[in-house]
Enzyme design. Structure first.
Site, PDB file in Angstrom:
ATOM      1  N   ASP A 132       0.987  -1.536  -0.277  1.00  0.00           N
ATOM      2  CA  ASP A 132      -0.495  -0.062  -0.160  1.00  0.00           C
ATOM      3  C   ASP A 132       0.266   1.362  -0.083  1.00  0.00           C
ATOM      4  OD1 ASP A 132      -0.625   1.875   1.327  1.00  0.00           O
ATOM      5  OD2 ASP A 132      -2.073   1.178   2.825  1.00  0.00           O
ATOM      6  N   CYS A 186     -23.309  -6.207  -4.585  1.00  0.00           N
ATOM      7  CA  CYS A 186     -23.956  -5.243  -3.913  1.00  0.00           C
ATOM      8  C   CYS A 186     -25.290  -5.041  -4.075  1.00  0.00           C
ATOM      9  CB  CYS A 186     -23.186  -3.383  -3.987  1.00  0.00           C
ATOM     10  SG  CYS A 186     -21.917  -3.409  -4.192  1.00  0.00           S
ATOM     11  N   CYS A 192     -23.676   1.665   2.554  1.00  0.00           N
ATOM     12  CA  CYS A 192     -22.378   2.086   2.806  1.00  0.00           C
ATOM     13  C   CYS A 192     -22.644   3.474   2.410  1.00  0.00           C
ATOM     14  CB  CYS A 192     -22.052   1.514   1.585  1.00  0.00           C
ATOM     15  SG  CYS A 192     -21.848   1.614  -0.169  1.00  0.00           S
ATOM     16  N   CYS A 196     -22.631   7.555   5.198  1.00  0.00           N
ATOM     17  CA  CYS A 196     -21.593   8.497   5.221  1.00  0.00           C
ATOM     18  C   CYS A 196     -22.319   9.638   5.874  1.00  0.00           C
ATOM     19  CB  CYS A 196     -21.083   9.035   3.296  1.00  0.00           C
ATOM     20  SG  CYS A 196     -19.444   9.724   3.369  1.00  0.00           S
ATOM     21  N   CYS A 212     -14.217  12.940   2.662  1.00  0.00           N
ATOM     22  CA  CYS A 212     -14.089  11.572   3.412  1.00  0.00           C
ATOM     23  C   CYS A 212     -13.201  12.029   4.779  1.00  0.00           C
ATOM     24  CB  CYS A 212     -13.358  10.485   2.631  1.00  0.00           C
ATOM     25  SG  CYS A 212     -13.302   9.111   3.829  1.00  0.00           S
ATOM     26  N   CYS A 246     -22.362  -2.565   6.458  1.00  0.00           N
ATOM     27  CA  CYS A 246     -22.094  -3.186   5.004  1.00  0.00           C
ATOM     28  C   CYS A 246     -22.600  -4.873   4.742  1.00  0.00           C
ATOM     29  CB  CYS A 246     -21.202  -3.597   4.448  1.00  0.00           C
ATOM     30  SG  CYS A 246     -21.270  -4.694   2.853  1.00  0.00           S
TER      31      CYS A 246
END
Length: 350
Positions: A132, A186, A192, A196, A212, A246
């Site tokens: 990452d 999905c 999801c 938020c 975000c 989720c």
């Protein structure tokens, strides 16, 4: 070749990886084009490294032209229970589940290197290891390998592990048979997106990082725009709302790897204690933690926004004490928090 893949999977399992799958690293894909549109729209915010490394991120072979196979590894970091009820106590801070144990980069990197050495010895071909921090798009590779798919929240999720997987990748110059890719599951669900707190998703499968809370608490260095300070609630490092809501998490299991399990001190820590941290105490508390990389000042800024949202008058001294902090961003956050805590209940919000 099937025997080689089986031996690699067995070796990966011995190292603690719950997932090991294979994908082509050389075939064309559309992920690079999607990333370019994301950057062109400015949705990467202040993450300038995404722009400067855009060409190398476009495809695995753009970074290493010898890459032929991607071995995608997954390590489960699932929480024992749903973490979101922790947000209800506004006198405590909320740290993202992924950051409550040891830094996953350090947990995974050594194991990847061990496995990569074994792959190189078995194939006689060069390998490269990624966790990452390098310009490699792990999530599209993981979907191509069949580990999971990028959901409407743009994160990777799995039918067997839910939303709680750390990813690592070994690129090999050896040609290996790929696994079947995963498709999107999905359906019509928008849990999801609806969860938020800052409306950071302009559309399904699209993210505007500038809105975000994970970006704001971790990547953004300055004072936050006013509209997001209240929205953060008690979130002081990262945000799990889109992950934790989720429905696929019903198939997830709690992490078995001790190093990524939550430390008691990082689950619902008291805001008063965190606001009092100086640099040395911050480094001690977050030793081996990914939180340490943002530094004391940025972290205390986040804490002060949570203090301002707490409604707890007992935290007034915590905010007051930081109004003359050496860091101007901390001072700004302290003044904002103090103003919120001293506001009369019927007074209009700033």
């Amino acid at each position: 070749m099937a025997d080689l893949r089986a031996r690699i999977r067995d070796a990966a399992a011995d190292l603690g990886f719950g997932v090991c799958r294979f994908a082509s690293a050389s075939e064309p894909w559309s992920a690079g084009e999607r990333l370019a549109h994301f950057v062109e729209a400015g949705r990467h915010g202040e993450m300038g490294w995404m722009e400067t490394t855009l060409e190398r991120r476009a495809h695995p072979t753009a970074m290493w032209d010898g890459a032929r196979t991607a071995i995608v590894l997954g390590l489960n970091y699932g929480p024992e229970t749903d973490p979101l009820p922790e947000l209800e106590d506004r006198s405590n801070g909320y740290i993202s589940v992924y950051a409550r144990g040891d830094d996953y980069h350090e947990v995974i990197k050594g194991r990847l290197k061990t496995l990569a050495g074994q792959v190189a010895a078995k194939t006689g071909e060069d390998v490269k290891v990624f966790v990452d921090t390098a310009p490699l798009m792990e999530k599209p590779l993981a979907q191509r390998a069949g580990v999971g798919w990028q959901g409407k929240h743009t994160n990777l999720l799995s039918r067997s592990h839910g939303n709680w997987l750390f990813l690592g990748v070994i690129l090999s110059a050896a040609e290996m048979e790929p696994d079947a890719p995963e498709t999107e599951h999905c359906g019509r669900c928008t849990a999801c997106l609806d969860a938020c707190p800052t409306n950071a998703f302009p559309a399904p499968f699209q993210l505007d990082a500038r809105r975000c809370l994970s970006y704001l608490t971790i990547e953004f260095a300055g004072p936050w725009p006013e509209e997001f300070r209240e929205a953060t609630g008690s979130r002081i490092y990262g945000c799990d709302d889109c992950l934790a809501t989720c429905p696929w998490n019903k198939f997830a299991a709690a992490a078995s790897e001790s190093r990524v399990q939550a430390r008691e001190a990082l689950v619902s820590p008291r805001l008063a204690d965190l606001a009092a941290l100086d640099d040395a105490a911050f480094r001690a508390l977050f030793s081996k933690s990914p939180v340490k990389r943002i530094g004391r000042n940025r972290f205390v800024r986040n804490v002060l926004y949570a203090v301002g949202n707490s409604g707890d008058a007992a935290l007034i001294p915590s905010a007051q004490a930081l109004t003359d902090d050496p860091d101007p961003v901390v001072r700004d956050a302290a003044a904002w928090a103090l103003g919120r805590l001293k506001r009369k209940p019927d007074a209009p919000r700033p």
